[in-house]
Design an enzyme around this catalytic site. Structure first.
Site, short mmCIF file in Angstrom:
data_model
loop_
_atom_site.label_atom_id
_atom_site.label_comp_id
_atom_site.label_asym_id
_atom_site.label_seq_id
_atom_site.Cartn_x
_atom_site.Cartn_y
_atom_site.Cartn_z
N TYR A 20 1.36 -1.18 0.14
CA TYR A 20 0.25 -0.35 -0.06
C TYR A 20 1.15 1.31 -0.06
CZ TYR A 20 -4.09 -2.19 0.32
OH TYR A 20 -5.41 -3.61 -0.11
N GLU A 39 -9.14 -6.94 4.43
CA GLU A 39 -8.23 -7.71 4.49
C GLU A 39 -7.35 -8.77 4.81
OE1 GLU A 39 -5.44 -6.15 1.12
OE2 GLU A 39 -7.29 -5.19 0.08
N TYR A 89 -13.67 -17.46 -7.32
CA TYR A 89 -12.25 -17.75 -8.49
C TYR A 89 -11.52 -18.51 -7.36
CZ TYR A 89 -12.16 -12.88 -7.27
OH TYR A 89 -12.32 -12.17 -6.39
N ASN A 147 -6.42 -15.00 -11.09
CA ASN A 147 -7.36 -15.25 -10.99
C ASN A 147 -8.39 -16.29 -11.62
OD1 ASN A 147 -6.83 -13.73 -8.59
ND2 ASN A 147 -7.50 -12.70 -9.03
N VAL A 183 -16.65 -18.28 -22.39
CA VAL A 183 -16.01 -18.65 -21.29
C VAL A 183 -16.54 -18.63 -19.97
CG1 VAL A 183 -13.87 -16.84 -21.08
CG2 VAL A 183 -13.27 -18.86 -20.33
N GLY A 184 -17.17 -17.54 -20.13
CA GLY A 184 -17.87 -16.99 -19.04
C GLY A 184 -18.75 -17.85 -18.30
N THR A 238 -17.85 -20.68 -16.80
CA THR A 238 -17.32 -20.94 -16.20
C THR A 238 -17.22 -21.14 -14.82
OG1 THR A 238 -15.21 -19.67 -15.87
CG2 THR A 238 -15.34 -21.36 -17.29
N PHE A 264 -16.80 -9.38 -13.79
CA PHE A 264 -16.03 -8.71 -14.43
C PHE A 264 -15.58 -10.03 -14.08
CE2 PHE A 264 -18.14 -4.89 -14.34
CZ PHE A 264 -18.91 -5.18 -15.86
N GLY A 308 -12.02 -9.65 -14.68
CA GLY A 308 -10.52 -8.47 -14.91
C GLY A 308 -11.09 -7.81 -14.22
N PRO A 309 -10.52 -6.56 -14.32
CA PRO A 309 -10.33 -4.67 -13.79
C PRO A 309 -12.46 -4.75 -13.10
CG PRO A 309 -9.27 -4.64 -15.18
CD PRO A 309 -9.24 -5.95 -16.01
#
Length: 393
Positions: free
Chosen positions: A95, A138, A191, A206, A269-270, A272, A385, A387-388
């Site tokens: 950070y 976290e 994931y 991921n 591939v969504g 999965t 999503f 990815g980002p």
């Protein structure tokens, strides 16, 4: 301590972020990755190159600045960030590096006349507040996963025990713990993080878990992406018997407990994460409408498995839509794009359903509009999503 004056200064920068936030964040990433190479494994360079990562972070920074007075208004954005950080093993020591480069980017891109010492000070405190929130959340998740049955923290060695082609583009990989001990259970939709070493460089990715954790194994199903460093390595080089480091499962996009009919919609591939969701739902007996869209039959993964499930579970209805007919594969229920009328004909008669959808961004934007037009309540529509994270218009 972030004062009222500091918050006012941060909020005053919102118009600048709206007009130039992406340029600022791009400069930030360049500084961070050039000066602190130890963080490079944490970032997907493909998302850097196509601008997805800068756009996603610019959107996140903008949302934070807008709601600095009421952080609860950020909704699930913070939860998404925390889970992605946990899956990649972002640590407290990362950070300060990010904070230093962010403040430098603000000063260097906006200039000293706009990014005055007061602005930099306010943003420094604001970033510190956000970092404290994320680090605390976290840590709680890291501790929880480490203490759970089969859990661990950091990297854990797994052995590749299976590798199965699922279509012309997608291959499944099965992983069992190298130490033979139990693995952490997960919720359908989550994931897992992966540590790879490709051409002498570490990268982290991921991948959605595409099956429930049976036989003390995890399964992911990966599409070979053109030019994709990680996917190419997995398809071409990772073999049965190899060892690989995995991080504990994570993710907030999960199948919620409900007795409402379930609608699972995927593109490419969504599919999965919806496979694990389907498994979990069928165990409860709830009705499921499974809708999958693919370019053609040759790239449609898991069709035979879905057909087998449909023959065993009368409450499962499945529908396939192919953009094109390859003339070789079994026919779909429809050819072309999944439009409004077709989607409505495949939904349950009652729109009081739980709907989950994943796929390319354009596909998801269309599904969001069409589900709303079909009368499915917004609160019962869920998406994630690859990815980002970014806004879905």
């Amino acid at each position: 301590m972030l004062t009222a004056s500091d918050r006012a200064i941060v909020k005053s920068t919102v118009p600048l972020l709206e007009s130039g936030g992406e340029a600022l964040i791009t400069h930030f990433y360049q500084t961070l990755l050039n000066e602190y190479p130890q963080v490079r494994p944490l970032f997907n360079q493909a998302h850097q190159a196509n601008g997805d990562q800068p756009r996603a972070l610019a959107n996140g920074v903008l949302m934070y600045a807008r709601h600095i007075d009421q952080l609860d208004e950020l909704g699930d954005l913070v939860a998404k960030i925390i889970n992605k950080h946990v899956a990649l093993q972002i640590l407290p020591e990362h950070y300060p590096l990010v904070g230093t480069c962010l403040l430098r980017a603000i000063r260097e891109v906006l200039g000293a006349e706009i990014a005055t010492d007061e602005v930099i000070s306010a943003w420094g405190k604001a970033y510190g507040q956000l970092a404290d929130i994320l680090i605390g959340a976290e840590k709680a998740i890291y501790d929880e996963k480490a203490q759970a049955v089969g859990g661990w923290r950091g990297a854990r060695a797994f052995k590749v025990v299976g590798k199965t082609p699922e279509s012309a583009e997608i291959t499944s990989f099965y992983f069992a713990p190298a130490d033979g001990q139990p693995i952490l259970q997960f919720t359908a939709g989550q994931y897992i993080g992966m540590q790879l070493h490709v051409n002498g460089e570490e990268i982290r990715r991921n991948y959605s878990l595409s099956a429930l954790a049976g036989n003390n194994q995890y399964r992911i199903s990966v599409k070979r992406e053109p030019g994709g460093v990680a996917s190419t390595y997995l398809h071409d080089h990772l073999q049965v018997g190899d060892n690989i480091n995995l991080f504990p499962p994570s993710g907030e996009f999960t199948l919620a407990d409900s007795d409402k009919p379930l609608v699972l919609i995927s593109g490419g591939v969504g599919i999965t994460p919806t496979l694990a969701m389907l498994e979990a739902a069928l165990q409860t007996g709830r009705p499921v409408h499974f809708i999958h869209c693919a370019r053609n039959g040759s790239v449609h993964a898991f069709r035979d498995w879905i057909e087998t499930l449909a023959s065993q579970h009368p409450q499962l209805k499945r529908f396939y839509c192919y953009a094109e007919d390859d003339g070789v594969s079994p026919a779909a229920h429809a050819t072309g794009l999944l439009d409004q009328s077709r989607l409505e004909s495949w939904l349950p008669e009652s729109r009081d359903v739980d709907a989950y959808f994943l796929g390319p961004k354009g596909f998801m934007a269309a599904m969001k509009r069409q589900l709303k037009a079909a009368g499915v309540p917004d609160a019962q529509v869920h998406y994630e999503f690859f990815g980002p994270a970014a806004a879905l218009e």
